[in-house]
Write an enzyme that holds these catalytic residues in place. Structure first.
Site, PDB file in Angstrom:
ATOM      1  N   HIS A   1       9.754  56.823  71.134  1.00 61.35           N
ATOM      2  CA  HIS A   1      11.125  57.334  71.033  1.00 61.35           C
ATOM      3  C   HIS A   1      11.156  58.851  71.186  1.00 61.35           C
ATOM      4  O   HIS A   1      10.278  59.545  70.679  1.00 61.35           O
ATOM      5  CB  HIS A   1      11.713  56.957  69.667  1.00 61.35           C
TER       6      HIS A   1
ATOM      7  N   GLY B   1      17.998  78.597  60.405  1.00 62.00           N
ATOM      8  CA  GLY B   1      16.541  78.686  60.365  1.00 62.00           C
ATOM      9  C   GLY B   1      15.976  79.635  61.407  1.00 62.00           C
ATOM     10  O   GLY B   1      16.705  80.226  62.213  1.00 62.00           O
ATOM     11  N   PRO B   2      14.659  79.777  61.408  1.00 59.51           N
ATOM     12  CA  PRO B   2      14.003  80.749  62.287  1.00 59.51           C
ATOM     13  C   PRO B   2      13.936  80.286  63.734  1.00 59.51           C
ATOM     14  O   PRO B   2      14.022  79.100  64.032  1.00 59.51           O
ATOM     15  CB  PRO B   2      12.597  80.840  61.684  1.00 59.51           C
ATOM     16  N   SER B   3      13.779  81.258  64.632  1.00 63.71           N
ATOM     17  CA  SER B   3      13.569  80.946  66.052  1.00 63.71           C
ATOM     18  C   SER B   3      12.086  80.782  66.369  1.00 63.71           C
ATOM     19  O   SER B   3      11.721  80.621  67.516  1.00 63.71           O
ATOM     20  CB  SER B   3      14.162  82.062  66.923  1.00 63.71           C
TER      21      SER B   3
ATOM     22  N   PHE C   1       8.444  78.855  66.317  1.00 64.32           N
ATOM     23  CA  PHE C   1       7.991  77.469  66.435  1.00 64.32           C
ATOM     24  C   PHE C   1       7.286  77.039  65.147  1.00 64.32           C
ATOM     25  O   PHE C   1       6.354  77.697  64.682  1.00 64.32           O
ATOM     26  CB  PHE C   1       7.033  77.352  67.624  1.00 64.32           C
TER      27      PHE C   1
ATOM     28  N   GLY D   1       8.263  70.925  63.526  1.00 67.40           N
ATOM     29  CA  GLY D   1       9.133  70.910  64.691  1.00 67.40           C
ATOM     30  C   GLY D   1      10.517  71.418  64.354  1.00 67.40           C
ATOM     31  O   GLY D   1      10.672  72.414  63.652  1.00 67.40           O
TER      32      GLY D   1
END
Length: 562
Positions: A83, A164-166, A168, A173
Site C-alpha cells: 500500500h 512540524g519541521p521541514s 526529513f 516519515g
C-alpha cells in the site's frame, strides 16, 4: 442535548507484528471516553486500519498518543508493503459522527496535527476538508513520492509541511492529518447472479457513470475528447462509488457502494435509486447489507423517509424509525441486523448505567430507595417528557384519523416537534442526576491545606451552578411543549382532548417542580448576580406555564360535555 461524537481512522504502517499493533491500540483504549471499534491488519499491505470513536477531546488525545506510540515502535527505513505510505502513521483522518460540524472537526484535525508536528517532530500535511491549500486536498497529492521521495519533497518550499519541521524524519516519515465526511460501505442485493447486469446498474447510479460510446450502444467504440480522455456519462447519484460483483457465499450479485458523503446521498436515497434502476432492467432488489457501522442519524432519516412515502407520521420513537428503516431496505436479508452492534452511538453507550433505560417499576423503586438520586429534578424532567409524549400521541392519532388523510403532514410535523422535546427532557433525567453527583464529588475533595480548601470551594460552587442550570433548562424545554398541547386541543382529534389536558397538567408540574430545584440549588451559591438571573428567569417561565395550563384546561372543559 446531542452529545458530540467524532470518529478517527488512523492507518499505521505495520500489519504483520500483532504485538506492535496491540501496543498502539492499548494506548487508544487507555483514554477515557474512547471506544475502539475495529482493528483491521493487512499482511500484504503491511498496514493496519484502526477505527475508534468518542467525544472530540478524548479522540484527539487518543489519536495523538497512538501516533506517538507508532513513532516509537515503527521504523519506516525498514518498512515494505503493497500500500502507498509515507509515515509510521500514514494517515489520521477525523470524521464527524453526531453533534459536531465539519468546521469543528477541521479544528480538531489542525490541533492534533499541530501537536504531532510540534511535540513529535513529524512533518504533517493536512488533507481533504482540513487542507490549507487546494493542491493538498487530495490525499494522493500529499502522499506523492511516498516515504522514499519524502526527503526530496521536504526540500521543495512548495511542499513545506503544514505543521512540524521541514527536515526529513527517517524513522517516522510524515503523517497526513485530515477531516472527511463519514463513509458508508453499503451493498444492495439483487435477485440475479449476473455480474454484467449488476455492473450495468452500478454504472447507472455511481457518480462517475460509464464511458460514452458511438451511437450510444453497448458495443460501440468508446469516445474520447480532444485531450484523449475518455468521455463519461455521469450516473444519477453524487458522492457514490459503485461496482457490481458476485458473492459466492450468498449466491447472488450485489451492487457494492461507497457512499462518500451521506449528507449528499444518504443510504435510503441510494437504496431507492438502485431499486428504480434495477427495476428498469427487469431485476429486483431483495435487500441490502451494511458493511461496518453507521451513525444513528442515517437510520433515523431513512425511517422518516419511508414513513413519509407511506404518508404516515414520522413523530414516532427512534426504535420505530430504526425498525422501519431496517424493514424498508431489507437489511435482514443476508444477516440479522443488530442495531446495538451496527449503530455507532449504540455501540458507544453504556445503557445499563442510565436511568432512562430502566423500566417504570425499576425507576420508581430507585427513586424510592435511600439513595438521594434520582430526586425531584430527574422526576420533574420525566414528568415533562410524559406530558409532551401525550401531545405527540394526539398528533399521531390525528394523523391517522379517518377522513383527515390530507392532513397527515401537518400532524406529522407537530409529532416531530413533540418528539424532539420529549427526547431532550428524557436526556435531562440523567443529566440532573449527574449534576447532583458532581456536587457530591466536589464535597468529597480533600481540604487539609488552604490551597485544597480553595480548590474544593471553587469545585462546589461550579458544580452547584451547573446543578442550578440543569433544572432551569428543564423548565425552558418543557415550556415549549405547551405550543404542541395547545395546537392539539384546538385542531387535533377531539376524542383525545382529555389526553392533551393531562399533558398540560404534567408540563405545569414538571416546570414548577424543576423551579423548586433551581431555588434550592441557587440557595447554596455565592454569586448574587447569577442567583438573581436564574430566579427571575424561573419565575417568568413558571408564571407563563401556570397561565398556559389554565387557558388550555378552560378550552378543554368547554369541549367536554357531560
Amino acid at each position: 442535548m446531542e452529545n458530540k461524537i467524532i470518529e478517527c481512522v488512523p492507518n499505521f504502517s505495520e500489519g504483520r507484528d500483532m504485538g506492535i499493533i496491540k501496543q498502539i491500540t492499548d494506548v487508544i483504549e487507555s483514554v477515557e471516553g474512547v471506544k475502539l471499534l475495529d482493528v483491521d491488519p493487512g499482511k500484504d499491505t503491511n498496514r493496519t486500519v484502526v477505527t475508534f470513536v468518542g467525544n472530540p477531546e478524548a479522540v484527539s488525545e487518543a489519536a495523538f498518543l497512538s501516533v506517538k506510540k507508532a513513532s516509537e515502535l515503527i521504523d519506516m527505513s525498514k518498512h515494505h508493503g503493497a500500500h502507498p505510505r509515507m509515515g509510521a502513521t500514514d494517515v489520521c483522518p477525523f470524521v464527524p459522527v453526531s453533534g459536531i460540524t465539519m468546521e469543528e472537526t477541521v479544528s480538531v484535525a489542525h490541533k492534533v496535527g499541530e501537536r504531532i508536528g510540534g511535540e513529535l517532530g513529524i512533518p504533517v500535511y493536512c488533507y481533504e476538508n482540513a487542507a490549507t491549500r487546494p493542491e493538498r486536498r487530495n490525499l494522493a497529492s500529499c502522499r506523492s513520492g511516498e516515504y522514499e521521495g519524502l526527503r526530496k519533497k521536504l526540500d521543495d518550499p512548495g511542499w513545506k509541511p503544514d505543521f512540524g519541521p521541514s527536515e526529513f524524519n527517517e524513522r517516522s516519515g510524515a503523517t497526513a492529518v485530515g477531516a472527511r465526511d463519514f463513509l458508508v460501505a453499503f451493498n444492495v442485493n439483487l435477485n440475479t447472479t449476473s455480474v454484467r447486469r449488476a455492473n450495468a446498474i452500478a454504472y447507472d447510479v455511481r457518480e462517475k457513470g460509464r464511458p460514452a460510446r458511438e451511437r450510444n450502444s453497448v458495443t460501440g467504440k468508446i469516445l474520447k475528447d480532444e485531450n484523449g480522455e475518455i468521455v463519461m456519462i455521469p450516473g444519477s447519484l453524487k458522492s457514490v462509488k459503485a461496482i457490481g460483483w458476485y458473492i459466492e457465499e450468498y449466491g447472488i450479485a450485489q451492487i457494492s457502494m461507497n457512499l462518500t458523503n451521506i449528507t449528499i446521498t444518504p443510504v435510503h436515497i441510494a437504496f431507492d435509486e438502485v431499486c428504480r434502476k434495477a427495476d428498469a432492467r427487469g431485476i429486483r432488489v431483495t435487500g441490502s447489507e451494511l458493511v461496518g457501522l453507521i451513525p444513528l442519524k442515517s437510520l433515523l432519516d431513512a425511517g422518516r423517509y419511508f414513513l413519509a412515502k407511506q404518508q404516515r407520521s414520522s413523530g414516532v420513537s427512534d426504535d420505530e424509525l430504526i425498525r422501519t428503516a431496517i424493514r424498508s431496505m431489507g437489511m435482514n436479508d443476508i444477516h440479522l441486523f443488530k442495531p446495538e452492534e451496527k449503530i455507532i452511538e449504540f455501540v458507544m453507550s453504556a445503557k445499563k448505567d442510565k436511568l432512562i433505560n430502566m423500566n417504570l417499576k425499576a425507576f420508581m423503586e430507585e427513586t424510592a430507595s435511600d439513595s438521594p438520586a434520582p430526586g425531584g429534578g430527574s422526576v420533574s424532567a420525566y414528568i415533562g417528557s410524559l406530558g409532551v409524549a401525550l401531545g405527540t400521541m394526539v398528533a399521531n392519532l390525528s394523523g391517522h384519523k379517518r377522513g383527515w388523510d390530507d392532513r397527515w403532514k401537518e400532524f406529522s410535523d407537530w409529532a416531530e416537534k413533540g418528539k424532539a422535546i420529549q427526547n431532550s427532557l428524557l436526556q435531562m433525567v440523567d443529566e440532573d442526576t449527574m449534576a447532583f453527583n458532581r456536587i457530591l464529588d466536589a464535597f468529597s475533595l480533600p481540604k487539609k491545606s488552604e490551597g485544597e480548601k480553595n480548590l474544593r470551594d471553587t469545585a462546589i460552587q461550579d458544580a452547584t451552578k451547573n446543578a442550578t442550570l440543569v433544572p432551569l433548562k428543564v423548565m425552558e424545554t418543557a415550556y415549549d411543549g405547551f405550543e404542541l398541547i395547545s395546537e392539539m386541543v384546538e385542531k387535533g382529534n377531539p376524542n383525545s382532548v382529555s389526553d392533551a389536558g393531562v399533558g398540560a397538567l404534567a408540563l405545569r408540574s414538571c416546570i414548577r417542580g424543576a423551579f423548586l430545584n433551581v431555588k434550592i440549588n441557587a440557595s447554596g451559591l455565592k454569586d448574587k448576580d447569577f442567583i438573581k438571573y436564574v430566579i427571575a428567569r424561573g419565575e417568568d417561565i413558571e408564571s407563563r406555564a401556570i397561565a398556559a395550563e389554565e387557558e388550555i384546561l378552560k378550552r378543554i372543559n368547554a369541549k367536554i360535555i357531560v
